[in-house]
Scaffold this motif. Structure first.
Motif, PDB file in Angstrom:
ATOM      1  N   ALA A 153      41.604 -31.571  74.762  1.00  0.00           N
ATOM      2  CA  ALA A 153      43.037 -31.356  74.601  1.00  0.00           C
ATOM      3  C   ALA A 153      43.827 -32.608  74.936  1.00  0.00           C
ATOM      4  N   ASP A 154      43.449 -33.273  76.022  1.00  0.00           N
ATOM      5  CA  ASP A 154      44.184 -34.450  76.465  1.00  0.00           C
ATOM      6  C   ASP A 154      44.066 -35.594  75.469  1.00  0.00           C
ATOM      7  N   SER A 155      42.884 -35.778  74.891  1.00  0.00           N
ATOM      8  CA  SER A 155      42.671 -36.887  73.953  1.00  0.00           C
ATOM      9  C   SER A 155      43.221 -36.602  72.561  1.00  0.00           C
ATOM     10  N   GLY A 156      43.461 -35.323  72.260  1.00  0.00           N
ATOM     11  CA  GLY A 156      43.908 -34.962  70.922  1.00  0.00           C
ATOM     12  C   GLY A 156      42.789 -34.923  69.907  1.00  0.00           C
ATOM     13  N   ALA A 157      41.542 -34.786  70.369  1.00  0.00           N
ATOM     14  CA  ALA A 157      40.404 -34.743  69.444  1.00  0.00           C
ATOM     15  C   ALA A 157      40.488 -33.502  68.559  1.00  0.00           C
ATOM     16  N   SER A 158      40.203 -33.692  67.292  1.00  0.00           N
ATOM     17  CA  SER A 158      40.224 -32.558  66.356  1.00  0.00           C
ATOM     18  C   SER A 158      38.820 -32.187  65.897  1.00  0.00           C
ATOM     19  N   LEU A 159      37.814 -32.962  66.319  1.00  0.00           N
ATOM     20  CA  LEU A 159      36.435 -32.712  65.901  1.00  0.00           C
ATOM     21  C   LEU A 159      35.509 -33.069  67.055  1.00  0.00           C
ATOM     22  N   LEU A 160      34.465 -32.237  67.242  1.00  0.00           N
ATOM     23  CA  LEU A 160      33.500 -32.448  68.321  1.00  0.00           C
ATOM     24  C   LEU A 160      32.084 -32.380  67.761  1.00  0.00           C
ATOM     25  N   VAL A 161      31.271 -33.390  68.089  1.00  0.00           N
ATOM     26  CA  VAL A 161      29.873 -33.424  67.702  1.00  0.00           C
ATOM     27  C   VAL A 161      29.027 -33.196  68.952  1.00  0.00           C
ATOM     28  N   SER A 162      28.062 -32.268  68.863  1.00  0.00           N
ATOM     29  CA  SER A 162      27.233 -31.959  70.023  1.00  0.00           C
ATOM     30  C   SER A 162      25.853 -31.516  69.544  1.00  0.00           C
ATOM     31  N   SER A 163      25.096 -30.858  70.437  1.00  0.00           N
ATOM     32  CA  SER A 163      23.741 -30.428  70.103  1.00  0.00           C
ATOM     33  C   SER A 163      23.484 -29.022  70.622  1.00  0.00           C
ATOM     34  N   GLU A 164      22.424 -28.420  70.132  1.00  0.00           N
ATOM     35  CA  GLU A 164      22.108 -27.027  70.422  1.00  0.00           C
ATOM     36  C   GLU A 164      21.927 -26.769  71.917  1.00  0.00           C
ATOM     37  N   ASN A 165      21.463 -27.749  72.659  1.00  0.00           N
ATOM     38  CA  ASN A 165      21.237 -27.513  74.089  1.00  0.00           C
ATOM     39  C   ASN A 165      22.539 -27.391  74.882  1.00  0.00           C
ATOM     40  N   LYS A 166      23.662 -27.618  74.223  1.00  0.00           N
ATOM     41  CA  LYS A 166      24.970 -27.411  74.854  1.00  0.00           C
ATOM     42  C   LYS A 166      25.624 -26.117  74.349  1.00  0.00           C
ATOM     43  N   LYS A 167      24.821 -25.217  73.801  1.00  0.00           N
ATOM     44  CA  LYS A 167      25.367 -24.050  73.106  1.00  0.00           C
ATOM     45  C   LYS A 167      26.276 -23.201  73.993  1.00  0.00           C
ATOM     46  N   ALA A 168      25.897 -22.982  75.255  1.00  0.00           N
ATOM     47  CA  ALA A 168      26.721 -22.149  76.130  1.00  0.00           C
ATOM     48  C   ALA A 168      28.107 -22.755  76.312  1.00  0.00           C
ATOM     49  N   VAL A 169      28.157 -24.053  76.502  1.00  0.00           N
ATOM     50  CA  VAL A 169      29.437 -24.746  76.649  1.00  0.00           C
ATOM     51  C   VAL A 169      30.211 -24.699  75.337  1.00  0.00           C
ATOM     52  N   LEU A 170      29.527 -24.939  74.225  1.00  0.00           N
ATOM     53  CA  LEU A 170      30.187 -24.968  72.927  1.00  0.00           C
ATOM     54  C   LEU A 170      30.769 -23.604  72.550  1.00  0.00           C
ATOM     55  N   ASP A 171      30.044 -22.542  72.850  1.00  0.00           N
ATOM     56  CA  ASP A 171      30.565 -21.200  72.547  1.00  0.00           C
ATOM     57  C   ASP A 171      31.840 -20.933  73.338  1.00  0.00           C
ATOM     58  N   GLU A 172      31.865 -21.377  74.583  1.00  0.00           N
ATOM     59  CA  GLU A 172      33.075 -21.197  75.395  1.00  0.00           C
ATOM     60  C   GLU A 172      34.220 -22.058  74.861  1.00  0.00           C
ATOM     61  N   LEU A 173      33.871 -23.256  74.396  1.00  0.00           N
ATOM     62  CA  LEU A 173      34.897 -24.135  73.833  1.00  0.00           C
ATOM     63  C   LEU A 173      35.504 -23.573  72.554  1.00  0.00           C
ATOM     64  N   SER A 174      34.740 -22.770  71.833  1.00  0.00           N
ATOM     65  CA  SER A 174      35.275 -22.146  70.613  1.00  0.00           C
ATOM     66  C   SER A 174      36.479 -21.287  70.925  1.00  0.00           C
ATOM     67  N   THR A 175      36.493 -20.722  72.138  1.00  0.00           N
ATOM     68  CA  THR A 175      37.633 -19.927  72.577  1.00  0.00           C
ATOM     69  C   THR A 175      38.707 -20.787  73.229  1.00  0.00           C
TER      70      THR A 175
END
Length: 511
Positions: A93-115
């Motif tokens: 939010a602070d950086s204003g990023a509109s796109l995030l690249v990650s990997s499957e091993n971060k799935k728990a974090v990524l699912d939370e970030l979707s919200t």
């Protein structure tokens, strides 16, 4: 100087080798992969000057994202991979990023970030759902985008002294993606990196120094050997296996290699090393002495920050004549100031400032930006030190870590540097804890080599050891033990977490 030029001239040369798996990515493969990434950014609507983020461990495709963003004219944000969802959410939010690249091993974090950050588009390596990065990239051409333009990083402080802040430097004036690069030129002319060198990167790639040094090596047509995770013996084995000529370290790496049994250290041939760069924290004098004795005069030290406001450098020869120094300024002019921002004479400690350094600001934090400047317009990273008559800088500690006990200023770094040289100590941190009589008392938190030795006997041994070199006021009044200290993977200590704990409760020994 750019990887795409090396892809044309030497396409089969390895650009990246993953130390654990042995996976190789050639310059031709990196060029095509970064083109696909840049094409994906444009397809997703990212324009020149926009921001994209990456949340990856030391992953084989890390540089696909970095070089793709660099040639798409983006601000690229490398997020520490161990952060929680709420911490990542704040940076996005602070950086204003509109796109995030990650990997499957971060799935728990990524699912939370979707919200938490529903407007940030996610692409994930290794997933089979609609966010699959492999699927998205397969549909992209591997040719350059039409509007290639030089982008730059936007990196966040590690948060060791508070919430992380993004360092936003001015966008490159030179639009040419292969234009001159100051650090790459410095790597050659000052640090002795050879064109086409083989470089070992033992630290997390999201950190400023590993990221920028690795990119500099790629600009020089060199091969980057990436350790997925630092292991002291593996690092030595990799130097021998790949005949590493250049590398970048932090003092914690040196300490852990020196703690290896002598017969283990002697097994590996490290004679190929020509440049071992180190920074990030002051290196204890005995540690550096042992490293130079072991590796030879190849250690190159610098002092700088993500802010890019100044840069000092010292080689091994000069350091042996001025032990403890981090060198003379190559970028900016060193100024040491007192509490009223007045410059102090050589040999007197004060806050370190740079004059005429590169401009910078802390993103969305005008107060912190203002605090980094003094009345003269000079800028500081918040560190304390002194210069000698010849202009060589000596670091003391961070101003925010200073302990005031009975009116006496005590800098923890000096005590920590001694503790880690004790043969029974694996790691150590020194903080100030509340004290009714003295205001603050000096507390050492120690990680012993053998957890079974933690206790009063070792505490007394360490106290006696410190009294040989320190005045009584600096000797810790309390020594506690931990199985492990809260360090960043980069080697930086989360000292704020320890301080907060001790200021929340007093007098409790934690074993």
């Amino acid at each position: 100087m750019h990887p795409y030029l090396h892809a044309q001239e030497n396409p089969d040369k390895p650009a990246v080798i993953m130390a654990g798996s042995g996976a190789v990515q050639t310059f031709a493969e990196l060029d095509k992969a970064s083109n696909r990434m840049a094409q994906l950014f444009r397809k997703e609507g990212l324009k020149i000057g926009d921001t994209a983020a990456v949340l990856l461990d030391n992953h084989p495709n890390f540089f696909d994202f970095i070089w793709g963003a660099q040639r798409a004219g983006l601000y690229y944000v490398a997020i520490p991979s161990r952060l929680t969802a709420s911490e990542v959410s704040y940076i996005l939010a602070d950086s204003g990023a509109s796109l995030l690249v990650s990997s499957e091993n971060k799935k728990a974090v990524l699912d939370e970030l979707s919200t938490l950050n529903p407007d940030v588009k996610q692409f994930i390596y290794g997933t089979e759902d609609s966010r699959s990065m492999e699927t998205a990239l397969a549909a992209m051409p591997d040719t350059p985008i039409e509007d290639e333009r030089h982008g730059t990083d936007m990196l966040y402080s590690s948060g060791t002294t508070g919430r992380p802040k993004g360092v936003r430097i001015p966008f490159p004036e030179n639009e040419d993606i292969a234009g001159p690069n100051g650090l790459a030129m410095m790597a050659q002319t000052v640090f002795g990196f050879e064109f086409g060198c083989t470089y070992l990167s033992p630290a997390p790639l999201y950190h400023a120094a590993p990221l920028r040094w690795c990119m500099s090596v790629h600009r020089l047509g060199g091969t980057v050997v990436v350790m997925e995770k630092f292991d002291p013996e593996q690092a030595l084995a990799l130097i021998e296996k790949y005949k590493i000529t250049a590398s970048q370290w932090v003092p914690t790496h040196f300490i852990r290699m020196l703690k290896l049994p002598e017969e283990v250290r002697a097994k590996y041939d490290v004679s190929s090393l020509k440049s071992a760069v180190h920074a990030a924290a002051p290196c204890p004098v005995p540690v550096k002495e042992q490293m130079i004795e072991w590796w030879g005069p190849v250690l190159m030290e610098y002092y700088a920050g993500s802010e890019g406001n100044g840069f000092t450098f010292i080689n091994s020869e000069d350091w042996l004549e001025r032990k403890g120094s981090v060198g003379k300024a190559l970028i900016g002019k060193l100024r040491i100031c007192d509490e009223e921002d007045n410059e102090v004479p050589p040999g007197v400690e004060g806050q370190i400032y740079f004059e005429d350094g590169a401009p910078f600001s802390y993103h969305n934090d005008p107060e912190k930006t203002k605090a980094a400047f003094n009345k003269h317009g000079w800028t500081s990273l918040g560190d304390v030190g002194k210069v000698d008559e010849d202009g060589f800088l000596y670091l003391t500690d961070r101003k925010s870590f200073m302990i005031i006990s009975g009116g006496v200023n005590i800098y923890p770094q000096e005590i920590e540097n001694l503790l880690v040289t004790h043969p029974k100590v694996a790691d150590a941190a020194v903080i100030g804890a509340p004290d009714e009589d003295m205001g603050e008392r000096v507390v050492a938190v120690v990680q012993p080599n053998d957890p079974k030795e933690a206790g009063d006997a070792l505490a007394q041994e360490l106290e006696a050891y410190l009294r040989q070199s320190l005045s009584g006021v600096k000797v810790p009044r309390q020594i506690d033990f931990r199985a492990e200290l809260p360090r960043e993977a980069t080697g930086k200590l989360y000292k704020r977490l320890l301080r907060d704990e001790y200021w929340g409760k007093t007098g409790n020994r934690i074993v």
